[in-house]
Design an enzyme around this catalytic site. Structure first.
Site, PDB file in Angstrom:
ATOM      1  N   GLU A 242      -5.596   3.880  -8.167  1.00  0.00           N
ATOM      2  CA  GLU A 242      -7.070   3.913  -8.267  1.00  0.00           C
ATOM      3  C   GLU A 242      -7.513   2.167  -8.584  1.00  0.00           C
ATOM      4  OE1 GLU A 242      -9.432   5.691  -7.463  1.00  0.00           O
ATOM      5  OE2 GLU A 242      -8.005   7.188  -6.656  1.00  0.00           O
TER       6      GLU A 242
ATOM      7  N   TRP B 171      -7.142   0.280  -5.547  1.00  0.00           N
ATOM      8  CA  TRP B 171      -8.463   0.437  -4.756  1.00  0.00           C
ATOM      9  C   TRP B 171      -9.679  -0.692  -5.217  1.00  0.00           C
ATOM     10  CZ3 TRP B 171      -9.850   3.518  -0.724  1.00  0.00           C
ATOM     11  CH2 TRP B 171     -11.196   3.466  -0.305  1.00  0.00           C
TER      12      TRP B 171
ATOM     13  N   TRP C 137     -31.389   8.770  10.900  1.00  0.00           N
ATOM     14  CA  TRP C 137     -31.441   9.044   9.260  1.00  0.00           C
ATOM     15  C   TRP C 137     -32.913   9.488   9.216  1.00  0.00           C
ATOM     16  CZ3 TRP C 137     -26.837   8.926   7.583  1.00  0.00           C
ATOM     17  CH2 TRP C 137     -25.765   8.049   7.847  1.00  0.00           C
TER      18      TRP C 137
ATOM     19  N   TRP D 134     -27.031   6.118   3.804  1.00  0.00           N
ATOM     20  CA  TRP D 134     -26.307   6.000   2.512  1.00  0.00           C
ATOM     21  C   TRP D 134     -26.827   4.919   1.654  1.00  0.00           C
ATOM     22  CZ3 TRP D 134     -24.145   1.075   1.902  1.00  0.00           C
ATOM     23  CH2 TRP D 134     -24.148   0.299   3.171  1.00  0.00           C
TER      24      TRP D 134
ATOM     25  N   TRP E 154     -19.468   4.197  -0.810  1.00  0.00           N
ATOM     26  CA  TRP E 154     -20.636   4.933   0.206  1.00  0.00           C
ATOM     27  C   TRP E 154     -20.310   4.878   1.693  1.00  0.00           C
ATOM     28  CZ3 TRP E 154     -24.418   8.220  -1.099  1.00  0.00           C
ATOM     29  CH2 TRP E 154     -24.795   8.200  -2.166  1.00  0.00           C
TER      30      TRP E 154
END
Length: 458
Positions: A270, A273, A301, A354, A377
């Site tokens: 993590e 990341w 969308w 998003w 996202w």
């Protein structure tokens, strides 16, 4: 400590690096002579990505903590508001400073600001906000990675990071201190209404709070993989806002937990990341506002403001989603597993772009980070360079019992607190005061798949 007569001071330009320990810019400046630590609140350069409300609350308290620490070693924090390069140039005129030390930042607006500052000063940029300098982990062909897993494998080979450096015990003061704003005058914390009571209960911003949080987590880091997906028993590190504001370096975190054994490697991934997200935004500076996969520009969308508001307020009729959105509003935080569920629900169940979710998180998360927010996202939406497939639609009514979220829901959705562990995830009849589902799962899934199919086949 006073300065040596006639010695020009150096400016330490602080941004998301609000700490004394393992602070390469501060260390380098201190070795040269007098130091002027400066934070400039620049709301103009980031444009649409000026700090959100939750981040501003955190910033206020982090700056106050840093100033107390600096005063303890004979220095102080200078506060200015405006464009960074203009305010730093004004400080040069007031003090004669000609050198600026700072840590590298990789958001597009900070890179632009660094270029502007370099026109006026000798600008020395140092590493220290990431495990390895972003852009330095390259493929065999010499290009940056786009996919996380091979990136992490390559980064892991470079670990561990260098041992953190200690904080200075004193700093040499300049002959003349420049003018400083009053932090209270910046209006970073809410007053009417005061929506931050939950923040104060949950968080202690600043380097001192960061060290306490790390110490608390280090003893259980070896069990990270066992509990990171369980929101009812949230034993995650909660270090992300401290890392975002640079109140501790990732090297400090690594050195504190790397030998914990067990599943600590999952946690270290993590940390990796965070580095990966910076690699992405270096390659794609507009990642926070533009689909990496251009085909999704034509996806149909929905512009459903009513459903968007219901999602923001935690009134969707899906308990796990609503619990997460209410936790976010109350504390500026949401458990990572629930973030994925709530994000997927917005994009795929409601078919809302998003970027609407990204903007809401930017304003409400205390750990809102341009790189991580955008990469996460776009991963969820299927629009990113490395992402989940759009057609993989997370089912919140399955996720909730799978990850034992009953007590989590009871805490944040008190209307459902009386329900059993079996019924609380999907009440057959919504209790008084709790909304019915704003969309049917099967119908929403079918609509999302149809929209994706139309996009794909034109």
């Amino acid at each position: 400590m006073t300065s040596r007569a006639g010695t020009a001071p150096s400016i330490v330009w602080l941004r998301r690096d609000l700490r004394l320990a393992d602070q390469a810019a501060l260390l380098a400046a201190a070795q040269e002579g007098p130091v002027i630590p400066v934070y400039v609140l620049d709301d103009e350069t980031p444009r649409n990505f000026r700090m959100g409300a939750a981040s501003r609350w955190w910033l206020h308290h982090s700056l106050a903590c840093l100033d107390r620490q600096l005063r303890g070693i004979g220095s102080r924090l200078i506060l200015r508001r405006g464009k960074c390069h203009e305010e730093l140039a004004a400080i040069r005129r007031e003090t004669g400073a000609r050198t600026v030390h700072a840590l590298h930042h990789y958001e597009p607006w900070w890179r632009n600001a660094e270029s502007a500052v370099a026109k006026t000063f000798r600008l020395h940029l140092h590493d220290g906000n990431y495990l390895a300098p972003p852009g330095s982990i390259l493929t065999g062909s010499g290009s940056p990675y786009k996919i996380y897993t091979p990136f992490w494998n390559a980064l892991r080979e470079r670990m561990p990071p260098a041992p953190p450096t200690p904080e200075p015990t004193s700093l040499e003061a300049p002959e003349v201190w420049p003018r400083s704003d009053n932090l209270e005058d910046w209006g970073l914390i809410p007053a009417t209404p005061d929506w931050a009571s939950g923040f104060r209960e949950e968080w202690t911003p600043g380097e001192v709070g960061a060290c306490e949080r790390l110490q608390d987590f280090a003893g259980r880091a070896g069990g990270y993989a066992n509990f990171r997906n369980l929101p009812s028993d949230d034993c995650t590190s909660r270090l992300s806002p401290h890392l975002h504001f640079g109140e501790m370096s990732p090297a400090t975190v690594w050195q504190s937990v790397a030998d914990a054994g067990g599943s600590v490697e999952v946690f270290l991934g993590e940390l990796g990341w965070r580095d990966y997200a910076q690699t992405v935004i270096i390659q794609f500076p507009e990642y926070g506002s533009r689909n990496a996969r251009e085909a999704y520009d034509s996806l149909n969308w929905q512009t459903d403001r009513v459903s968007l508001l219901a999602w923001q307020q935690g009134r969707t009729g899906y308990p796990i989603v609503d619990a997460g959105m209410r936790e976010l509003w109350h504390t500026g935080w949401m458990h990572n597993r629930v973030r994925m569920i709530a994000a997927s629900f917005l994009v795929k169940h409601l078919l809302i772009d998003w970027r609407e979710g990204e903007r809401w998180f930017w304003d409400t998360l205390v750990d809102a980070d341009y790189g991580s927010n955008a990469v996460n996202w776009q991963w969820t939406a299927g629009t990113g360079v490395d992402s989940n497939m759009f057609v993989r639609i997370m089912a919140p009514l399955t996720q909730s019992p799978k990850f034992d979220a009953a007590d989590y829901i009871r805490r944040w959705v008190p209307e459902l607190a009386h329900l059993s562990d079996r019924d609380i995830h999907d009440p057959a009849v919504p209790p008084t005061g709790y909304p019915a589902k704003i969309v049917d799962h099967a119908a929403a899934r079918a609509r999302a798949l149809a929209a994706h199919d139309r996009m794909k086949h034109g």
